[in-house]
Design an enzyme around this catalytic site. Structure first.
Site, PDB file in Angstrom:
ATOM      1  N   SER A 243       9.591 -21.334  29.643  1.00 57.90           N
ATOM      2  CA  SER A 243       8.508 -22.094  29.023  1.00 57.90           C
ATOM      3  C   SER A 243       7.199 -22.083  29.809  1.00 57.90           C
ATOM      4  CB  SER A 243       9.003 -23.535  28.789  1.00 57.90           C
ATOM      5  OG  SER A 243       8.121 -24.228  27.949  1.00 57.90           O
ATOM      6  N   ASP A 294      14.526 -22.237  18.092  1.00 57.00           N
ATOM      7  CA  ASP A 294      13.158 -22.268  18.611  1.00 57.00           C
ATOM      8  C   ASP A 294      12.327 -21.247  17.837  1.00 57.00           C
ATOM      9  OD1 ASP A 294      10.851 -22.545  20.017  1.00 57.00           O
ATOM     10  OD2 ASP A 294      11.611 -21.737  21.915  1.00 57.00           O
ATOM     11  N   HIS A 321      14.399 -25.167  22.085  1.00 57.23           N
ATOM     12  CA  HIS A 321      13.503 -24.519  23.041  1.00 57.23           C
ATOM     13  C   HIS A 321      14.137 -24.446  24.432  1.00 57.23           C
ATOM     14  CE1 HIS A 321       9.842 -23.153  24.887  1.00 57.23           C
ATOM     15  NE2 HIS A 321       9.730 -24.253  25.626  1.00 57.23           N
TER      16      HIS A 321
END
Length: 343
Positions: A243, A294, A321
């Site tokens: 991320s 996601d 995610h």
């Protein structure tokens, strides 16, 4: 043959019932012949509302039964039959609807790994179990601007003795997490018991690493990762980056890919900032990890990183995610299998 005549007196009751007789109308010379009475009626005089011995309704012979009476019984039978059919059909439809609604939940709760990952040969035949050996995780802080807090797990063998690392794995983290995430998830202990050195850092502004205004460019973030690795004696590391940490790892990959033995992006940011030609010049073995649920950053980074020529894909079904937290078992399987393939 002789015919015998029998005389019947006119006063005989039988004759009164069988022969008509004339009666004079009152106040008139005319007379009319009355209808003969029948002694026996061949049709039984049944009253409405009564039933025969067979149980069928009785109707007066001079009053025909309504046309709807007898068919009405058959109509009720047909209605009962149709009602039963509709009830069964409704139950079948209800069961089908429940299966349709529950199927996503069943699939989400399934522990089966991604078919795509199986085709790529990334998952071990048996999941790597966390060792019962206690793994010591030490912490430290590197000086500089900014100071960097980190955790380290050294590789050990089956007896718990420290050994030389097969590879060195640097773990970054997402915006909502810190280096402690990898310790709590068991990733650092798993790496250590499989012969890998694990180094997890708190990025500036997260955990125990203070923020810094000096990290506003890609080059400054690349230099920070280089300083961290050099200070801890890390050479040819495997960089794991989920991320938000893509702000650090993607520029480092593009500029210093030769310093990496492997790259494990987990739905990172910043993948749209580079051209297909820049990606195609990178030969670093890469394991692209993302959660099937996601559909935003995971799907976007997956599409862009597919341009890397030497890549594998680990798609975690039913994961969001932060897919490594939703499906840690499958994530750890793919991670260890990918590391075992690196030379």
């Amino acid at each position: 043959m002789q015919t015998k005549l029998i005389s019947i007196p006119m006063t005989s009751p039988l004759l009164r019932h069988m022969t008509p007789f004339r009666q004079r109308l009152p106040g008139s010379n005319q007379s009319y012949r009355s209808k003969p009475r029948k002694m026996f009626d061949t049709k039984p005089q049944l009253m409405m509302g009564m039933t025969t011995e067979a149980g069928t309704p009785c109707v007066h012979p001079q009053r025909p039964a309504p046309a709807s009476l007898k068919p009405k019984v058959l109509h009720l039978d047909e209605m009962n039959f149709l009602r039963n059919r509709l009830v069964v059909l409704g139950l079948v439809l209800l069961a089908t609807l429940l299966l349709y609604l529950l199927l996503p939940s069943i699939r989400q709760g399934s522990m089966e790994p991604s078919l795509e990952a199986q085709r790529m040969g990334l998952l071990a035949t048996s999941p790597p179990a966390l060792s019962a050996i206690n793994v010591s995780i030490r912490t430290g802080q590197l000086p500089g601007d900014p100071p960097l807090f980190f955790r380290e797990a050294l590789p050990i063998d089956g007896a718990g003795r420290q050994i030389l690392p097969r590879l060195q794995v640097v773990l970054l983290h997402g915006q909502a997490f810190t280096s402690q995430t990898w310790e709590e998830l068991g990733t650092m202990a798993l790496l250590a018991t499989n012969g890998y050195q694990a180094l997890a850092m708190d990025l500036p502004g997260y955990g125990k690493s203070p923020d810094s205004d000096a990290l506003k460019t890609d080059q400054s973030r690349v230099d920070l990762l280089s300083r961290f690795m050099e200070s801890l004696g890390v050479r040819a590391a495997v960089l794991l980056s989920p991320s938000m940490s893509g702000h650090y790892s993607i520029p480092f990959l593009v500029k210093n890919s030769a310093q990496l033995r492997g790259f494990i992006p987990i739905a990172p940011v910043g993948t749209r900032s580079y051209s297909p030609e820049q990606y195609q010049n990178i030969q670093t073995p890469t394991l692209i990890v993302f959660g099937a649920l996601d559909t935003n950053l995971g799907a976007q980074s997956h599409k862009n990183l597919l341009q890397l020529p030497n890549h594998y894909v680990l798609k975690l079904e039913g994961a969001r995610h932060a897919c490594y937290k939703d499906k840690p078992l499958e994530f750890h399987q793919g991670l260890i299998e990918f590391l075992n393939k690196l030379k």
